[in-house]
Design a protein around this motif. Structure first.
Motif, PDB file in Angstrom:
ATOM      1  N   VAL A  27      30.498  51.457  34.055  1.00  7.83           N
ATOM      2  CA  VAL A  27      31.479  51.202  34.985  1.00  7.83           C
ATOM      3  C   VAL A  27      32.685  51.704  35.002  1.00  7.83           C
ATOM      4  N   GLU A  31      33.156  55.015  35.969  1.00 11.58           N
ATOM      5  CA  GLU A  31      32.266  56.148  36.961  1.00 11.58           C
ATOM      6  C   GLU A  31      32.897  55.090  38.091  1.00 11.58           C
ATOM      7  N   PHE A  32      33.471  53.684  37.650  1.00 13.49           N
ATOM      8  CA  PHE A  32      34.663  53.312  38.740  1.00 13.49           C
ATOM      9  C   PHE A  32      36.287  53.506  38.400  1.00 13.49           C
ATOM     10  N   ILE A  47      37.725  45.081  37.352  1.00 14.22           N
ATOM     11  CA  ILE A  47      36.442  45.026  36.984  1.00 14.22           C
ATOM     12  C   ILE A  47      35.927  43.541  36.504  1.00 14.22           C
ATOM     13  N   ARG A  66      26.583  47.346  38.955  1.00 11.03           N
ATOM     14  CA  ARG A  66      26.962  48.984  39.543  1.00 11.03           C
ATOM     15  C   ARG A  66      27.292  48.986  40.827  1.00 11.03           C
ATOM     16  N   LEU A  77      29.953  46.298  42.289  1.00  9.65           N
ATOM     17  CA  LEU A  77      31.657  47.374  42.745  1.00  9.65           C
ATOM     18  C   LEU A  77      31.329  48.142  43.535  1.00  9.65           C
ATOM     19  N   LEU A  78      29.940  48.862  44.164  1.00 11.25           N
ATOM     20  CA  LEU A  78      29.986  49.352  45.606  1.00 11.25           C
ATOM     21  C   LEU A  78      30.656  49.097  45.941  1.00 11.25           C
ATOM     22  N   ARG A 133      33.931  49.396  46.105  1.00  5.67           N
ATOM     23  CA  ARG A 133      34.752  50.945  46.475  1.00  5.67           C
ATOM     24  C   ARG A 133      34.441  51.596  48.073  1.00  5.67           C
TER      25      ARG A 133
END
Length: 195
Positions: free
Chosen positions: A36, A39-40, A48, A105, A108-109, A112
């Protein structure tokens, strides 16, 4: 034997994908391991980790997923209860692997999408993002003012990631030194009582 079973599983999945594609059915990708932090990249390591603490606080089953009941209790605790259908809609909006649960994950989307303005203002996910959002200086995250600021931000991402790791290592080193010093002082004080 394990390697042949793994290969067999991969080939069977590929065959199932091909069959469904021929039928015109959309296939969602399966995710196994995700880093993560890479990716983020729009979030700092500290953000995070704070999101992870929030996720773990509501992951009552400690299985790494938020199921329907955990999402329901989370929204109730945050003061934004949702209907059963609303909860299912929240999960399905970020559930990329189709397991009807929210992984970290996928959690976290939510943030985002919130930063990108992709969540409906009256949706449960928007309420979740607003109620659990971490107040950190976010200059450049919601779009740079001009092309050059965007370029500078892009170049700074790698340096920021590296600097955060170094900062974490420094904090751990300082804590270890303080612990050793406290231990030494304790030994000195306890030696007085042993004589």
């Amino acid at each position: 034997m394990a390697a042949t079973e793994e290969l067999s599983g991969i080939l069977m999945r590929r065959q199932a994908i091909n069959e469904k594609l021929e039928e015109g059915v959309e296939i969602k990708p399966q995710y196994k391991f995700v880093n993560v932090f890479t990716e983020f990249h729009e979030f700092s390591r500290k953000e995070i980790k704070q999101y992870e603490q929030t996720f773990n606080k509501f992951d009552e089953g400690r299985d790494g997923f938020l199921d329907l009941n955990e999402v329901k209790r989370m929204m109730e605790r945050l003061g934004a209860p949702q209907t059963h259908l609303g909860l299912k809609a929240m999960i399905s909006e970020v559930d990329e692997d189709g397991d009807n649960k929210i992984s970290f994950r996928e959690f976290l989307l939510i943030y985002r999408k919130a930063r990108a303005g992709e969540l409906e203002s009256d949706s449960g996910l928007d309420a979740l993002a607003r109620l659990t959002e971490i107040n950190v200086d976010q200059v450049g995250v919601n779009g740079a003012k001009n092309f050059f600021e965007a370029k500078i931000e892009e170049l700074a991402k790698t340096n920021r990631f590296h600097d955060e790791i170094i900062q974490e290592q420094e904090e751990k080193r300082r804590e270890a030194e303080e612990k050793a010093l406290r231990k030494q002082r304790f030994k000195e004080k306890s030696a007085v009582f042993q004589h």
